[in-house]
Design an enzyme around this catalytic site. Structure first.
Site, PDB file in Angstrom:
ATOM      1  CD  GLU A 136      33.965  52.600  58.944  1.00 16.79           C
ATOM      2  OE1 GLU A 136      34.232  51.956  58.282  1.00 16.79           O
ATOM      3  OE2 GLU A 136      33.359  51.323  60.296  1.00 16.79           O
ATOM      4  CE1 TYR A 158      31.957  59.075  57.913  1.00 19.06           C
ATOM      5  CE2 TYR A 158      32.877  57.287  58.572  1.00 19.06           C
ATOM      6  CZ  TYR A 158      32.482  58.826  58.454  1.00 19.06           C
ATOM      7  OH  TYR A 158      32.477  59.033  59.306  1.00 19.06           O
ATOM      8  CE  LYS A 162      33.833  62.236  58.957  1.00 12.52           C
ATOM      9  NZ  LYS A 162      33.404  62.920  59.805  1.00 12.52           N
TER      10      LYS A 162
END
Ligand code: NAP
Ligand code: G4F
Length: 411
Positions: A136, A158, A162
């Site tokens: 991602e 998210y 990360k």
């Protein structure tokens, strides 16, 4: 020689459960961090859980949370792990748009807290650290396929969280000479994949439709394309990274890409139902070619504010340096997931306890109790505004003991 000790955060999740099994098989003493929950959250590891009263247990669970630094320091101090695998995360991309601050706290600062715990306790020379990084982070992809050197462009809270965790891990490796490695992992799935990720949502939905328990599956962006592999192979890759003399980051991927639409089609096909998609945009629908019934519909609530359209990984470095390669093709993965969901749904009460599959020793009373607990969880995920709500909930309670609903919408 005493066994190596591994500490896994996120041990109750999909990857944690595969990794714990792998490490136990390799003779490790495995310590897992689990969150306190008002209901059991250990369904995926029930079959490897060992009672602390057993002689010489190899699997230990510690209450903890990666948002709590004092707790993390204490657990690391108690365990003195040779290897830490940081898998704990709020891992759902869409949920991260609704809980961005919590996601940052757990997913970004969680990694920092663990790294600092290792440093504060002066374990840099003793403890190796694995960070679960994600494809991602490539987000709006800057090149195809994506490798360890592809620039990042995250597209969700998210992915941004990360990215911090990824770089802080690299930084601690360089600044403090820690043995710390990041696995940049593309999507990986399995029969114990969380029920709200798209692959599992599809295999559960198709199983329910094939068995006459649901009418229709509601999905979001059918055009999204992902590089889907099998989680058990990615757990092996994580372990391999920490066995290297020199810590490095590696992409783990299959090198094959499939759209959500095709994945859906494959799963229906494996269930013996041929479907055809017709229509454009939000009006696109999937019809059974035999009966003409609409089985798949778009629900825009599953669209994301910013989407990652396409991810395709190149794991050549992992193959060359670790000897790691993805083995399960996406069609085989989809079939395995569908078969598991079909089996558990056919199995009356126990279909609601999918996560407990493999735990052969479960008593009927326990299965029934878990079934009731699962039903309650399921119902909270159903869209409340459905006009059929009261009627079909009651009807299905009578029919399936409180389980599935017609037109159930799963996210
Ligand atoms: P998952 O099934 O959602 O598991 C996440 C785990 O983290 C669960 O055990 C969860 O506990 C735990 N957790 C969540 N918040 C926590 C907190 N604040 N403190 C302690 N534990 C917490 O995810 P997964 O698919 O196994 O993925 C494992 C890791 O790899 C995650 O970090 C994910 O972001 C990353 N990753 C996954 C993929 C993939 O395709 N699966 C790809 C790339 C990277 P509960 O069980 O109590 O919820
Ligand atoms: O299954 P997904 O929710 O996974 P996503 O967003 O790719 O994230 C997963 O993989 C990442 C690795 O790349 C991990 F880091 C992350 O933790 C997680 O495990 O969605 C896949 C695609 C998306 O494009 C989404 O928009 O499927 C599309 N989609 C279409 N309909 C749907 C749906 N996703 C979900 N969850 N639900 C739908 O109804």
């Amino acid at each position: 020689m005493s066994a190596k000790r591994a500490l896994i955060t996120g041990v109750t999740g999909q990857d944690g459960s595969y990794l714990a099994r792998l490490l136990l098989k390799k003779g490790y003493e495995v310590h897992g961090v689990k969150r306190r929950s008002s209901s059991f959250n250990t369904g995926r590891i029930e079959d490897i859980y060992e009672d602390p009263h057993d002689p010489d247990p190899q699997m230990h669970l510690h209450f903890g949370d990666v948002t709590d630094a004092t707790n993390i320091i204490r657990v690391v101090q108690e365990v003195q792990p040779h290897e830490v695998y940081n898998l704990a995360a709020q891992s759902h991309v869409q949920v991260s748009f609704e809980t961005p601050e919590y996601t940052a706290n757990a997913d970004a600062l969680g990694a920092l807290r663990l790294l600092e715990a290792v440093r504060i306790l002066k374990l840099e020379g003793h403890t190796r650290f694995f960070q679960a990084s994600t494809s991602e982070m490539f987000g709006m992809v800057q090149e195809t396929p994506q490798t360890e050197t592809t620039p990042f462009y995250p597209r969700s809270p998210y992915a941004v969280a990360k990215l911090y965790a990824h770089w802080i891990t690299v930084n601690y490796r360089e600044a403090y000479n820690m043995h710390a490695a990041c696995g940049i992992m593309f999507n990986h799935e399995s029969p114990v994949r969380g029920e709200t990720f798209v692959t599992r949502k599809i295999t559960r939905g198709v199983a329910a439709i094939a068995l006459g328990l649901a009418d229709r599956l509601y999905l979001g962006n059918l055009d999204a394309q992902r590089d889907w592999g099998h989680a058990k192979e990615y757990a092996r890759g994580m372990w391999m990274m920490l066995q290297q003399d020199v810590p490095q980051d590696f992409v783990l991927a299959t090198g094959q890409v499939t759209s959500v639409r095709d994945f859906t089609r494959y799963v229906f096909e494996d269930a013996g139902i041929e479907i055809e998609f017709r229509g454009e945009g939000e009006d696109e629908k999937g019809y059974c070619t035999k009966t003409g019934k609409c089985l798949v519909e778009i629900d825009p609530r599953y669209f994301r504010p910013t989407e990652v359209d396409f991810l395709l990984g190149d794991a050549s470095k992992a193959k060359a340096e670790l000897g790691w390669e993805a083995e399960t093709p996406v069609r085989e993965l989809a079939r395995e997931m569908l078969e598991a969901d079909m089996a558990s749904m056919k199995d009356g009460a126990s279909w609601r306890t999918t996560r407990s599959r493999g735990s052969a020793s479960m008593s009927p009373a326990m299965a029934e109790w878990l079934a009731r607990r699962w039903c309650a969880g399921w119902e909270t995920r159903i869209v409340k505004s459905s006009r059929h709500r009261a009627r079909s909930t009651c009807a299905n309670r009578r029919r399936f003991g409180g389980g599935f609903r017609k037109n159930a919408r799963m996210r």
